[in-house]
Write a protein that holds these residues in place. Structure first.
Motif, PDB file in Angstrom:
ATOM      1  N   ARG A 290      27.190  11.378 -52.991  1.00 42.52           N
ATOM      2  CA  ARG A 290      26.052  12.204 -53.360  1.00 42.52           C
ATOM      3  C   ARG A 290      26.253  12.638 -54.790  1.00 42.52           C
ATOM      4  N   PHE A 291      27.705  12.122 -55.386  1.00 49.01           N
ATOM      5  CA  PHE A 291      27.762  12.155 -56.853  1.00 49.01           C
ATOM      6  C   PHE A 291      26.995  10.972 -57.583  1.00 49.01           C
ATOM      7  N   PRO A 292      26.133  11.856 -58.742  1.00 46.91           N
ATOM      8  CA  PRO A 292      25.554  10.500 -59.613  1.00 46.91           C
ATOM      9  C   PRO A 292      26.077   9.897 -60.948  1.00 46.91           C
ATOM     10  N   MET A 293      27.074   9.319 -60.251  1.00 39.45           N
ATOM     11  CA  MET A 293      27.844   8.485 -61.301  1.00 39.45           C
ATOM     12  C   MET A 293      27.222   7.625 -62.517  1.00 39.45           C
ATOM     13  N   ALA A 294      25.468   6.832 -61.504  1.00 37.28           N
ATOM     14  CA  ALA A 294      25.030   6.368 -62.951  1.00 37.28           C
ATOM     15  C   ALA A 294      24.269   7.207 -64.434  1.00 37.28           C
ATOM     16  N   LYS A 295      24.405   8.416 -64.016  1.00 33.61           N
ATOM     17  CA  LYS A 295      23.940   8.824 -65.717  1.00 33.61           C
ATOM     18  C   LYS A 295      25.050   8.926 -65.807  1.00 33.61           C
ATOM     19  N   TYR A 296      26.239   8.227 -65.808  1.00 34.58           N
ATOM     20  CA  TYR A 296      26.980   8.050 -67.062  1.00 34.58           C
ATOM     21  C   TYR A 296      26.669   6.593 -67.841  1.00 34.58           C
ATOM     22  N   GLU A 297      26.442   5.370 -67.619  1.00 39.28           N
ATOM     23  CA  GLU A 297      25.702   4.633 -68.490  1.00 39.28           C
ATOM     24  C   GLU A 297      24.298   5.171 -68.564  1.00 39.28           C
ATOM     25  N   LEU A 298      23.704   5.753 -68.461  1.00 37.96           N
ATOM     26  CA  LEU A 298      22.009   6.346 -68.248  1.00 37.96           C
ATOM     27  C   LEU A 298      21.975   7.014 -69.951  1.00 37.96           C
ATOM     28  N   ILE A 299      23.349   8.262 -69.765  1.00 40.25           N
ATOM     29  CA  ILE A 299      22.992   9.283 -71.130  1.00 40.25           C
ATOM     30  C   ILE A 299      23.233   8.493 -72.188  1.00 40.25           C
ATOM     31  N   PRO A 300      24.081   7.247 -72.621  1.00 39.05           N
ATOM     32  CA  PRO A 300      24.192   6.703 -73.730  1.00 39.05           C
ATOM     33  C   PRO A 300      23.069   6.120 -73.761  1.00 39.05           C
ATOM     34  N   ALA A 301      22.255   5.248 -73.264  1.00 34.15           N
ATOM     35  CA  ALA A 301      21.257   4.292 -73.084  1.00 34.15           C
ATOM     36  C   ALA A 301      20.447   5.164 -73.578  1.00 34.15           C
ATOM     37  N   GLN A 302      19.900   6.096 -72.600  1.00 31.80           N
ATOM     38  CA  GLN A 302      18.686   7.562 -73.690  1.00 31.80           C
ATOM     39  C   GLN A 302      18.925   8.138 -74.938  1.00 31.80           C
ATOM     40  N   LEU A 303      19.920   8.396 -75.136  1.00 30.67           N
ATOM     41  CA  LEU A 303      20.933   8.701 -76.496  1.00 30.67           C
ATOM     42  C   LEU A 303      20.363   7.758 -77.741  1.00 30.67           C
ATOM     43  N   LEU A 304      20.438   5.602 -77.522  1.00 28.40           N
ATOM     44  CA  LEU A 304      19.929   5.305 -78.070  1.00 28.40           C
ATOM     45  C   LEU A 304      18.821   4.767 -78.407  1.00 28.40           C
TER      46      LEU A 304
ATOM     47  N   LEU B  54      17.179  12.306 -61.073  1.00 22.71           N
ATOM     48  CA  LEU B  54      18.506  11.519 -61.563  1.00 22.71           C
ATOM     49  C   LEU B  54      17.761  11.730 -63.315  1.00 22.71           C
ATOM     50  N   ALA B  55      17.017  11.563 -63.111  1.00 20.15           N
ATOM     51  CA  ALA B  55      16.031  11.489 -64.258  1.00 20.15           C
ATOM     52  C   ALA B  55      16.365  12.978 -65.434  1.00 20.15           C
ATOM     53  N   GLN B  56      16.446  14.015 -64.642  1.00 18.75           N
ATOM     54  CA  GLN B  56      15.907  15.487 -65.131  1.00 18.75           C
ATOM     55  C   GLN B  56      17.855  15.748 -65.434  1.00 18.75           C
ATOM     56  N   ILE B  57      18.678  14.927 -64.699  1.00 20.06           N
ATOM     57  CA  ILE B  57      19.921  15.207 -64.793  1.00 20.06           C
ATOM     58  C   ILE B  57      20.457  15.066 -66.581  1.00 20.06           C
ATOM     59  N   VAL B  58      19.961  13.140 -66.097  1.00 21.48           N
ATOM     60  CA  VAL B  58      20.380  12.844 -68.149  1.00 21.48           C
ATOM     61  C   VAL B  58      19.527  13.896 -68.904  1.00 21.48           C
ATOM     62  N   ASP B  59      17.888  13.948 -69.128  1.00 18.38           N
ATOM     63  CA  ASP B  59      17.366  14.888 -69.786  1.00 18.38           C
ATOM     64  C   ASP B  59      18.285  16.141 -70.972  1.00 18.38           C
ATOM     65  N   ALA B  60      19.137  17.018 -69.687  1.00 19.96           N
ATOM     66  CA  ALA B  60      19.523  18.121 -69.514  1.00 19.96           C
ATOM     67  C   ALA B  60      20.887  17.588 -70.728  1.00 19.96           C
ATOM     68  N   HIS B  61      21.286  16.574 -70.373  1.00 19.09           N
ATOM     69  CA  HIS B  61      22.651  16.179 -71.116  1.00 19.09           C
ATOM     70  C   HIS B  61      22.204  15.777 -71.472  1.00 19.09           C
ATOM     71  N   CYS B  62      21.408  15.321 -72.434  1.00 23.31           N
ATOM     72  CA  CYS B  62      20.922  14.930 -73.197  1.00 23.31           C
ATOM     73  C   CYS B  62      20.855  15.160 -74.247  1.00 23.31           C
ATOM     74  N   ASN B  63      19.944  16.829 -73.668  1.00 21.71           N
ATOM     75  CA  ASN B  63      19.307  17.634 -74.372  1.00 21.71           C
ATOM     76  C   ASN B  63      20.875  18.416 -75.509  1.00 21.71           C
ATOM     77  N   THR B  64      21.692  18.576 -74.835  1.00 17.83           N
ATOM     78  CA  THR B  64      23.168  19.326 -75.107  1.00 17.83           C
ATOM     79  C   THR B  64      24.206  18.327 -76.232  1.00 17.83           C
ATOM     80  N   PHE B  65      23.230  16.802 -76.463  1.00 14.61           N
ATOM     81  CA  PHE B  65      24.102  15.624 -77.821  1.00 14.61           C
ATOM     82  C   PHE B  65      22.364  15.900 -79.131  1.00 14.61           C
ATOM     83  N   LEU B  66      21.789  16.257 -78.477  1.00 12.34           N
ATOM     84  CA  LEU B  66      20.594  16.173 -78.992  1.00 12.34           C
ATOM     85  C   LEU B  66      20.860  17.807 -80.145  1.00 12.34           C
TER      86      LEU B  66
END
Length: 302
Positions: free
Chosen positions: A19-33, A281-293
């Motif tokens: 259940r742990f969403p490991m994919a987010k660790y690749e998707l966060i940098p990709a979305q930030l870029l 997963l998209a919502q997790i990534v969006d929320a994390h990316c907001n922190t960087f933004l």
């Protein structure tokens, strides 16, 4: 410049159905870029942490059981991951990344680790998907090198930072502050320097009121030389492990407030991402990316 720790080893391959969403660790940098929030040059890849710094925080027997993959099955089940060499290496890289982020924060004001926030790891055991405690390791590194004299850990993950609280229960140079679900994991809480238990279903306005009530006063009281911020997005209403009621915008506003308070107090801040378990997963990534933004906007775009 906003510096960001990221390594391909962050995305540890788990057995199918875990259940742990490991994919987010690749998707966060990709979305930030992709969104143009950051550029490739802002990323750096940490190296594995030296063993002596693991042993500065964690006991030798626990580290030996990890390193030699002899950890008892019951202890491994508490961690929640299958214990393999790559997982232990991942923990070492994440912890070094948090040290590096602290050093960059002292230079630039803020730095971010795409992973980390492993606050359920105790001196002698791991729990809740946490193997090595990156904030504890980095805090001890900074103190031992006399780079700081006082640290404030701001843990806004939905789960109490029980391991961190226990590690630093007798260390006056590290003040632990945890705002977390009162009825959520872990059922047996430790005692932070300041705990703020939250009722189930708490929504944006009362949650943000609590951040405003406590954090500026803590910065004034503790007078930290650096803040470690655990920006877990498991506070979202959509999170299947969270039990709080924050919206995506409310979570973003929380991060903005933390960054603005630290900047106004002239306190550097090093950030680890912490938890996030929404079904989408998209919502997790969006929320994390907001922190960087928000970090980029508060520290570099004003």
């Amino acid at each position: 410049m906003l510096k960001i720790a990221f390594s391909s080893i962050y995305k540890y391959e788990l057995p199918e159905g875990h259940r742990f969403p490991m994919a987010k660790y690749e998707l966060i940098p990709a979305q930030l870029l992709h969104q143009g929030i950051v550029e490739e040059v802002q990323f750096f890849e940490p190296v594995p942490l030296e063993e002596k710094w693991i042993l500065r925080t964690h006991c030798a027997a626990y580290w030996k059981s990890l390193k030699e993959l002899t950890i008892p099955p019951k202890a491994a089940r508490k961690i929640g991951f299958p214990i393999h060499k790559a997982l232990i290496e991942r923990g070492r890289v994440i912890a070094q990344g948090t040290i590096d982020c602290a050093l960059y924060a002292l230079k630039y004001g803020v730095a971010m680790n795409v992973a980390g926030g492993t606050h359920h790891s105790f001196k002698d055991k791991g729990e809740g998907f946490c193997v090595l405690n990156d904030f504890a390791i980095a805090s001890n590194y900074l103190l031992d090198h006399q780079l700081v004299h006082q640290i404030l850990i701001v843990d806004l993950d939905v789960h109490q930072g029980n391991g961190t609280a226990k590690i630093f229960e007798k260390e006056p140079r590290v003040f632990t502050f945890s705002m977390h679900g009162a009825k959520n994991y872990p059922l047996q809480k430790e005692v932070s320097d300041l705990d703020v238990p939250l009722v189930d279903g708490l929504e944006d306005a009362p949650y943000l009121d609590l951040v405003q009530e406590y954090l500026p006063a803590l910065l004034q009281q503790v007078q930290p030389d650096l803040v470690f911020y655990l920006s877990g997005v498991d506070v979202l209403q959509s999170d299947k492990l969270g039990r709080l009621g924050l919206t995506l915008e409310g979570c973003k506003k929380r991060d903005q407030m933390v960054f603005e308070y630290c900047k106004a107090a002239n306190v550097p801040i090093a950030v680890s991402m912490g938890g996030g378990y929404s079904p989408k997963l998209a919502q997790i990534v969006d929320a994390h990316c907001n922190t960087f933004l928000v970090a980029q906007e508060v520290f570099f775009d004003h």
